[in-house]
Design a protein around this motif. Structure first.
Motif, mmCIF file in Angstrom:
data_model
loop_
_atom_site.group_PDB
_atom_site.id
_atom_site.type_symbol
_atom_site.label_atom_id
_atom_site.label_comp_id
_atom_site.label_asym_id
_atom_site.label_seq_id
_atom_site.Cartn_x
_atom_site.Cartn_y
_atom_site.Cartn_z
ATOM 1 N N LEU A 143 -16.433 -27.048 -10.763
ATOM 2 C CA LEU A 143 -16.861 -26.997 -12.163
ATOM 3 C C LEU A 143 -16.530 -28.315 -12.863
ATOM 4 C CD1 LEU A 143 -15.828 -23.332 -13.080
ATOM 5 C CD2 LEU A 143 -18.043 -24.202 -12.295
ATOM 6 N N MET A 144 -16.332 -29.323 -12.056
ATOM 7 C CA MET A 144 -16.090 -30.696 -12.505
ATOM 8 C C MET A 144 -14.832 -30.796 -13.356
ATOM 9 S SD MET A 144 -19.808 -32.472 -12.595
ATOM 10 C CE MET A 144 -20.959 -32.148 -11.262
ATOM 11 N N THR A 145 -14.942 -31.220 -14.627
ATOM 12 C CA THR A 145 -13.753 -31.678 -15.332
ATOM 13 C C THR A 145 -13.490 -30.871 -16.594
ATOM 14 O OG1 THR A 145 -14.384 -33.891 -14.586
ATOM 15 C CG2 THR A 145 -12.593 -33.752 -16.165
ATOM 16 N N GLU B 285 -18.958 -25.221 -20.608
ATOM 17 C CA GLU B 285 -18.990 -24.342 -19.436
ATOM 18 C C GLU B 285 -17.632 -24.299 -18.732
ATOM 19 O OE1 GLU B 285 -21.157 -26.714 -20.045
ATOM 20 O OE2 GLU B 285 -23.127 -25.759 -20.280
ATOM 21 N N ALA B 286 -16.989 -25.457 -18.576
ATOM 22 C CA ALA B 286 -15.674 -25.470 -17.936
ATOM 23 C C ALA B 286 -14.664 -24.715 -18.776
ATOM 24 C CB ALA B 286 -15.215 -26.910 -17.704
ATOM 25 N N THR B 287 -14.730 -24.900 -20.092
ATOM 26 C CA THR B 287 -13.827 -24.176 -20.981
ATOM 27 C C THR B 287 -14.103 -22.680 -20.914
ATOM 28 O OG1 THR B 287 -13.827 -26.089 -22.450
ATOM 29 C CG2 THR B 287 -13.011 -24.023 -23.354
ATOM 30 N N GLU B 288 -15.380 -22.313 -20.828
ATOM 31 C CA GLU B 288 -15.746 -20.900 -20.722
ATOM 32 C C GLU B 288 -15.185 -20.288 -19.446
ATOM 33 O OE1 GLU B 288 -19.803 -18.162 -20.377
ATOM 34 O OE2 GLU B 288 -19.907 -20.177 -21.262
ATOM 35 N N ALA B 289 -15.227 -21.033 -18.352
ATOM 36 C CA ALA B 289 -14.664 -20.527 -17.097
ATOM 37 C C ALA B 289 -13.159 -20.318 -17.220
ATOM 38 C CB ALA B 289 -14.965 -21.504 -15.963
ATOM 39 N N THR C 240 -18.803 -15.421 -6.398
ATOM 40 C CA THR C 240 -19.166 -16.646 -7.108
ATOM 41 C C THR C 240 -20.086 -16.376 -8.303
ATOM 42 O OG1 THR C 240 -21.103 -17.024 -5.684
ATOM 43 C CG2 THR C 240 -18.993 -17.962 -4.964
ATOM 44 N N ASP C 241 -20.510 -15.125 -8.473
ATOM 45 C CA ASP C 241 -21.502 -14.826 -9.512
ATOM 46 C C ASP C 241 -21.012 -15.182 -10.908
ATOM 47 O OD1 ASP C 241 -23.130 -13.932 -7.548
ATOM 48 O OD2 ASP C 241 -22.826 -11.790 -7.932
ATOM 49 N N TRP C 242 -19.712 -15.031 -11.145
ATOM 50 C CA TRP C 242 -19.218 -15.215 -12.513
ATOM 51 C C TRP C 242 -19.224 -16.672 -12.961
ATOM 52 C CZ3 TRP C 242 -14.600 -17.682 -14.088
ATOM 53 C CH2 TRP C 242 -13.730 -18.074 -13.065
ATOM 54 N N TYR C 243 -19.306 -17.606 -12.011
ATOM 55 C CA TYR C 243 -19.296 -19.010 -12.412
ATOM 56 C C TYR C 243 -20.496 -19.809 -11.900
ATOM 57 C CZ TYR C 243 -17.423 -20.041 -7.712
ATOM 58 O OH TYR C 243 -17.238 -20.146 -6.353
ATOM 59 N N ALA C 244 -21.381 -19.201 -11.111
ATOM 60 C CA ALA C 244 -22.501 -19.949 -10.527
ATOM 61 C C ALA C 244 -23.411 -20.539 -11.600
ATOM 62 C CB ALA C 244 -23.292 -19.053 -9.586
ATOM 63 N N ASP C 245 -23.712 -19.761 -12.636
ATOM 64 C CA ASP C 245 -24.570 -20.278 -13.709
ATOM 65 C C ASP C 245 -23.880 -21.396 -14.480
ATOM 66 O OD1 ASP C 245 -26.570 -18.543 -13.042
ATOM 67 O OD2 ASP C 245 -26.144 -17.093 -14.630
ATOM 68 N N LEU C 246 -22.563 -21.285 -14.648
ATOM 69 C CA LEU C 246 -21.826 -22.339 -15.342
ATOM 70 C C LEU C 246 -21.925 -23.646 -14.559
ATOM 71 C CD1 LEU C 246 -18.594 -20.354 -16.339
ATOM 72 C CD2 LEU C 246 -20.616 -20.806 -17.748
ATOM 73 N N ARG C 247 -21.765 -23.552 -13.251
ATOM 74 C CA ARG C 247 -21.885 -24.723 -12.396
ATOM 75 C C ARG C 247 -23.282 -25.336 -12.519
ATOM 76 N NH1 ARG C 247 -20.528 -28.952 -8.682
ATOM 77 N NH2 ARG C 247 -22.303 -29.149 -7.300
ATOM 78 N N GLU C 248 -24.307 -24.522 -12.536
ATOM 79 C CA GLU C 248 -25.681 -25.023 -12.616
ATOM 80 C C GLU C 248 -25.911 -25.775 -13.924
ATOM 81 O OE1 GLU C 248 -30.253 -23.254 -12.586
ATOM 82 O OE2 GLU C 248 -28.580 -22.012 -11.870
#
Length: 527
Positions: free
Chosen positions: A246-248, A256-260, A333-341
């Motif tokens: 999820l990068m940085t 998105e990273a904060t949301e994760a 991985t479903d909970w973060y896959a969209d965030l990564r995209e």
């Protein structure tokens, strides 16, 4: 031999190849001892540049960089770079000259209590007031500077002691102390929390890179499917090409990273210091925390781990990956896959059609021109935030961001040190404010025959401060600058200069400059 000869012999025994610094009359004996040694003394244009060079050398290699200054103003000029190394956990040994012992009890020319001045920004520092303590003191300075967590140490050599005869020999350098494996009881508590978690998230910090824990960390990510997000200084521990990255971390641009972070029910922090990123911004109130590091966590209300694994980071991750593999512990991985995209889409966006660009426009083209093993060194300013969040990093220690002291001016001298330390291409990215603070070190780099690329983002402003002022008050003050013609400035050092005005020109300039064996400067107008 003289004490100065002994000190230099100790540096040779420690494997030191370069000492960066400025000459001074109180270090005359030491300079001639360096001349007659296998160590290369690199005269720099400013002591701060010398300290930044030693800082970046330590950060990239794990071996203490060495910087040298005379007493008084030389020592105080050195201080900022020493402090930067100390807060960035970079091994560094600073050496300063001092007047003769016979005059230090009274007010005298250029005399300051340098040892006391360096006390807050070093792990250990001492005056060499006897020639026969030099061998032990140098060994201790290197041992403590390089011992996890690394940092800065300092030795002061009075000029009369430097010329004294010494009756001792250098001590041999020893293998570094390795931390123990985690104890079984603490590891069982971590396994229990992992077994209860549904949405665990790994936070990678500077220590994950610094202790060479990337391989076991990547094994853990692959085995479990856990996502990973890095601090600015942990970039590359998990490749940003990995679908679990999820990068940085950032509380602003990368929602998105904060949301994760907010959605995770367990945070596994790896080699993380709170100086790298304030956990008060994570929104992780409902998550348990496992702290894996070589030291206990700082006491902070916003970061109060449920379990602290104080042990060798790599061995800890190996044990966890083995247990997860044996027990089939794997997470969805479903909970973060969209965030990564969404993060990837944002990072890969197309640049503007013409100048002025934004820094984020420029980074995809710079990434294209650089191989995965090439090193990008970021100065401090608004561009640092964009690089930290939007420059994909694929290998550890290939994006170097100063985020402990976060001192402007590190990029140009740091690029020199990086070019000497690694075989890959090096890019030093800086704003116009930070660039002119230490631009004189271009002369040092050309004198040494270095070959790296300097990218200067020009907005005629201390942009990060302007942005913060405008967010708070709707206006800014005291931040505007004027910038000289940097292409002409570069050419005055007999290096190539570029000022691209379109994406195609920008792409061509990066490809040409980065691949070149020589020095180059790319001036990029940004808004």
């Amino acid at each position: 031999m003289k004490a100065s000869d002994l000190l230099v012999a100790c540096l040779e025994r420690e494997g030191v190849e370069h000492v960066f610094g400025l000459p001074g009359e109180e270090m005359e004996d030491l300079l001639f001892s360096l001349r007659d040694s296998e160590v290369t003394f690199v005269p720099t244009r400013h002591e701060q540049g010398a300290a930044f060079m030693a800082d970046v050398h330590g950060r990239l290699t794990g071996d203490a960089g060495v910087c040298l200054a005379t007493l008084g103003p030389g020592a105080t000029n050195l201080l900022t770079g020493v402090a930067d190394a100390h807060l960035d956990k970079s091994p560094l040994v600073a050496i300063t000259a001092q007047g003769g012992l016979e005059r230090l009890h009274k007010e005298s020319h250029q005399a300051l209590d340098v040892v006391d001045t360096f006390e807050p920004v070093t792990k250990w520092n001492a005056q060499l007031n006897d020639s026969d303590i030099v061998h032990e003191s140098v060994r201790k300075a290197f041992k403590l500077a390089e011992y996890e967590k690394p940092g800065a140490t300092h030795l002061e050599l009075p000029e009369d002691v430097a010329g004294e005869g010494a009756t001792v020999e250098p001590l041999p350098a020893r293998d570094r102390i390795r931390f123990a494996a985690p104890d079984a009881e603490t590891l069982d508590r971590v396994k229990e929390l992992l077994g209860e978690a549904e949405r665990p998230l790994i936070v990678t910090g500077n220590g994950a890179v610094r202790t060479h824990a990337a391989e076991p960390l990547r094994d853990l990510v692959e085995t479990t499917g856990m996502p990973a997000v890095s601090t600015y200084m942990g970039k590359g521990a998990v490749s940003d090409d990995d679908p679990h990255s999820l990068m940085t971390l950032d509380s602003g641009a990368h929602g998105e990273a904060t949301e994760a972070m907010a959605e995770a029910d367990l945070l596994l922090t790896v080699g993380y210091d709170i100086a790298e990123h304030d956990p008060d911004e994570w929104g992780h109130e409902n998550a348990r925390i496992v702290h894996v590091d070589s030291e206990p966590a700082e006491v902070y209300e916003a970061y109060n781990p449920d379990v602290e694994v104080v042990a060798d980071i790599g061995r800890t991750l190996e044990r966890l990956a083995e247990w997860c593999g044996d027990t089939g512990t794997r997470f969805g991985t479903d909970w973060y896959a969209d965030l990564r995209e969404h993060i990837v889409e944002d990072v890969d966006r197309e640049p503007s059609d013409e100048a002025p660009f934004t820094v984020r426009d420029v980074l995809p083209l710079l990434r294209e021109a650089m191989a995965s093993e090439d090193v990008l060194l970021s100065d401090v300013g608004s561009h640092k935030m964009a690089i930290a969040q939007n420059f994909p990093t694929y290998e550890p220690n290939t994006t170097i961001v100063s985020n402990g002291l976060a001192s402007m001016g590190i990029a140009v001298p740091g690029g020199l040190a990086a070019d000497l330390a690694v075989d890959a291409n090096v890019v030093a990215a800086t704003g116009d404010g930070g660039f002119l603070m230490n631009a004189a070190e271009i002369e040092t780099a050309t004198r040494l025959g270095c070959g790296y690329t300097i990218v200067v983002f020009v907005d005629d402003d201390y942009g990060l401060i302007s942005e913060k002022q405008e967010n708070h008050t709707g206006e800014s003050f005291g931040t505007r600058l004027t910038t000289p013609d940097l292409v002409t400035f570069a050419e005055s050092f007999d290096i190539d200069g570029y000022r691209p005005e379109s994406p195609d020109e920008l792409r061509d300039a990066f490809e040409t400059a980065v691949a070149s064996d020589g020095m180059a400067l790319v001036e990029v107008p940004v808004e």
